[in-house]
Design a protein around this motif. Structure first.
Motif, mmCIF file in Angstrom:
data_model
loop_
_atom_site.group_PDB
_atom_site.id
_atom_site.type_symbol
_atom_site.label_atom_id
_atom_site.label_comp_id
_atom_site.label_asym_id
_atom_site.label_seq_id
_atom_site.Cartn_x
_atom_site.Cartn_y
_atom_site.Cartn_z
ATOM 1 N N ARG A 1 0.825 -1.206 0.000
ATOM 2 C CA ARG A 1 0.000 0.000 0.000
ATOM 3 C C ARG A 1 0.866 1.265 0.000
ATOM 4 N NH1 ARG A 1 -3.242 -1.576 3.833
ATOM 5 N NH2 ARG A 1 -2.320 -0.438 5.555
ATOM 6 N N HIS A 2 2.081 1.152 0.508
ATOM 7 C CA HIS A 2 2.983 2.300 0.579
ATOM 8 C C HIS A 2 4.095 2.232 -0.462
ATOM 9 C CE1 HIS A 2 1.019 4.065 3.996
ATOM 10 N NE2 HIS A 2 0.886 2.843 4.467
ATOM 11 N N GLY A 3 3.921 1.355 -1.454
ATOM 12 C CA GLY A 3 4.846 1.292 -2.577
ATOM 13 C C GLY A 3 6.183 0.640 -2.265
ATOM 14 N N ILE A 4 6.251 -0.117 -1.189
ATOM 15 C CA ILE A 4 7.499 -0.794 -0.824
ATOM 16 C C ILE A 4 7.436 -2.212 -1.378
ATOM 17 C CG2 ILE A 4 8.962 -1.549 1.092
ATOM 18 C CD1 ILE A 4 7.657 0.813 2.686
ATOM 19 N N THR A 5 8.165 -2.428 -2.468
ATOM 20 C CA THR A 5 8.116 -3.720 -3.154
ATOM 21 C C THR A 5 9.483 -4.369 -3.297
ATOM 22 O OG1 THR A 5 8.268 -2.612 -5.294
ATOM 23 C CG2 THR A 5 6.042 -3.069 -4.464
ATOM 24 N N ASN A 6 10.536 -3.649 -2.946
ATOM 25 C CA ASN A 6 11.885 -4.187 -3.042
ATOM 26 C C ASN A 6 12.030 -5.337 -2.052
ATOM 27 O OD1 ASN A 6 14.762 -4.286 -1.857
ATOM 28 N ND2 ASN A 6 15.052 -3.205 -3.810
ATOM 29 N N LYS A 7 12.360 -6.520 -2.553
ATOM 30 C CA LYS A 7 12.411 -7.725 -1.705
ATOM 31 C C LYS A 7 13.429 -7.598 -0.577
ATOM 32 C CE LYS A 7 9.319 -9.977 -4.030
ATOM 33 N NZ LYS A 7 7.970 -10.045 -3.534
ATOM 34 N N GLU B 1 12.099 13.008 20.604
ATOM 35 C CA GLU B 1 10.646 12.861 20.739
ATOM 36 C C GLU B 1 9.975 13.490 19.526
ATOM 37 O OE1 GLU B 1 7.062 13.843 23.918
ATOM 38 O OE2 GLU B 1 9.076 14.612 24.291
ATOM 39 N N PHE B 2 8.955 12.811 19.016
ATOM 40 C CA PHE B 2 8.158 13.293 17.899
ATOM 41 C C PHE B 2 6.701 13.376 18.310
ATOM 42 C CE2 PHE B 2 11.900 11.636 15.893
ATOM 43 C CZ PHE B 2 12.077 12.403 14.747
ATOM 44 N N LYS B 3 5.990 14.310 17.687
ATOM 45 C CA LYS B 3 4.551 14.455 17.893
ATOM 46 C C LYS B 3 3.872 14.276 16.547
ATOM 47 C CE LYS B 3 2.652 18.511 17.972
ATOM 48 N NZ LYS B 3 2.078 19.832 18.228
ATOM 49 N N ALA B 4 2.791 13.500 16.533
ATOM 50 C CA ALA B 4 2.013 13.347 15.299
ATOM 51 C C ALA B 4 1.169 14.603 15.087
ATOM 52 C CB ALA B 4 1.118 12.116 15.381
ATOM 53 N N ASN B 5 1.221 15.126 13.882
ATOM 54 C CA ASN B 5 0.395 16.282 13.526
ATOM 55 C C ASN B 5 -0.801 15.890 12.667
ATOM 56 O OD1 ASN B 5 1.845 18.278 14.879
ATOM 57 N ND2 ASN B 5 3.308 18.462 13.208
ATOM 58 N N HIS B 6 -0.782 14.677 12.165
ATOM 59 C CA HIS B 6 -1.862 14.165 11.316
ATOM 60 C C HIS B 6 -2.105 12.717 11.715
ATOM 61 C CE1 HIS B 6 -1.346 17.616 8.655
ATOM 62 N NE2 HIS B 6 -0.042 17.395 8.736
ATOM 63 N N PRO B 7 -3.323 12.219 11.519
ATOM 64 C CA PRO B 7 -3.553 10.796 11.787
ATOM 65 C C PRO B 7 -2.821 9.944 10.755
ATOM 66 C CG PRO B 7 -5.536 11.822 10.901
ATOM 67 C CD PRO B 7 -4.524 12.912 11.074
ATOM 68 N N LEU B 8 -2.323 8.813 11.190
ATOM 69 C CA LEU B 8 -1.668 7.887 10.270
ATOM 70 C C LEU B 8 -1.799 6.469 10.799
ATOM 71 C CD1 LEU B 8 2.178 7.959 10.681
ATOM 72 C CD2 LEU B 8 0.783 9.555 11.936
ATOM 73 N N ILE B 9 -1.586 5.528 9.914
ATOM 74 C CA ILE B 9 -1.608 4.115 10.279
ATOM 75 C C ILE B 9 -0.199 3.584 10.072
ATOM 76 C CG2 ILE B 9 -2.567 1.848 9.764
ATOM 77 C CD1 ILE B 9 -5.116 3.295 8.822
ATOM 78 N N VAL B 10 0.311 2.911 11.106
ATOM 79 C CA VAL B 10 1.689 2.421 11.110
ATOM 80 C C VAL B 10 1.690 0.911 11.326
ATOM 81 C CG1 VAL B 10 2.499 4.632 12.004
ATOM 82 C CG2 VAL B 10 1.979 2.788 13.599
ATOM 83 N N LEU B 11 2.847 0.329 11.198
ATOM 84 C CA LEU B 11 3.034 -1.097 11.473
ATOM 85 C C LEU B 11 3.687 -1.212 12.847
ATOM 86 C CD1 LEU B 11 2.407 -3.545 9.702
ATOM 87 C CD2 LEU B 11 4.757 -3.458 8.888
ATOM 88 N N GLU B 12 3.070 -1.980 13.732
ATOM 89 C CA GLU B 12 3.576 -2.103 15.098
ATOM 90 C C GLU B 12 3.743 -3.566 15.471
ATOM 91 O OE1 GLU B 12 2.004 0.630 18.092
ATOM 92 O OE2 GLU B 12 1.743 -1.090 19.426
ATOM 93 N N ASN C 1 6.952 7.813 3.155
ATOM 94 C CA ASN C 1 5.899 8.698 2.642
ATOM 95 C C ASN C 1 4.947 9.200 3.724
ATOM 96 O OD1 ASN C 1 4.648 6.150 2.924
ATOM 97 N ND2 ASN C 1 3.225 6.558 1.262
ATOM 98 N N LEU C 2 5.048 8.706 4.946
ATOM 99 C CA LEU C 2 4.191 9.180 6.043
ATOM 100 C C LEU C 2 4.948 10.007 7.081
ATOM 101 C CD1 LEU C 2 1.928 6.062 6.764
ATOM 102 C CD2 LEU C 2 1.438 8.061 5.340
#
Length: 142
Positions: free
Chosen positions: A15-21, A91-102, A131-132
């Motif tokens: 979905r995020h264009g990561i296809t490199n094996k 430390e980082f703060k999210a400024n927009h909603p996003l979906i991550v892999l956890e 890209n996020l």
């Protein structure tokens, strides 16, 4: 990696264009294959942390990487080490909603080039595709 985890990771990366094996394998290997991997929602003002490399003679530009941890995370728990130039917890703060892999950090063999491995793993880690990364704002050193 079990079939359910593999399916979740594959769909997320595609979905995020990561296809490199090779890159896909590095991401798979960073997660503990015996623990659940899932998509997680991050909301505005949520905080994430990253052990960012310091600049060095061979790498003068410091940039945000793709791997993050939660408050209380440590380098051993996310299976990385300081490398030659060291790292700082930012430390980082999210400024927009996003979906991550956890998931849970996997114990990894040492890799001097990437300054990863050599840690026990076992802590929660988060993968955010390049890209996020615009969704995050660096707050500063912790």
């Amino acid at each position: 990696m079990d079939a359910n985890n593999e399916s979740i990771v594959n769909k997320f990366l595609m979905r995020h264009g990561i296809t490199n094996k090779g890159i896909m394998k590095e991401i798979y290997d960073a997660f503990d294959p015996g623990k659940r991997i899932y998509e997680q929602h991050i909301f505005p003002n949520d905080r994430l942390f990253q052990f960012m490399r310091n600049s060095s003679q061979g790498n003068s530009s410091v940039q945000t990487g793709n791997w993050f941890c939660l408050a209380g995370g440590n380098m051993n728990g996310v299976a990385i080490f300081s490398g030659g130039s060291g790292r700082q917890l930012i430390e980082f703060k999210a400024n927009h909603p996003l979906i991550v892999l956890e998931g849970t950090a996997n114990k990894m063999d040492i890799n001097w080039k990437l300054a990863i491995g050599n840690g026990q793993g076992g802590m929660t880690q988060i993968y955010i595709p390049r890209n996020l990364l615009f969704s995050l704002e660096a707050i500063g050193k912790r």
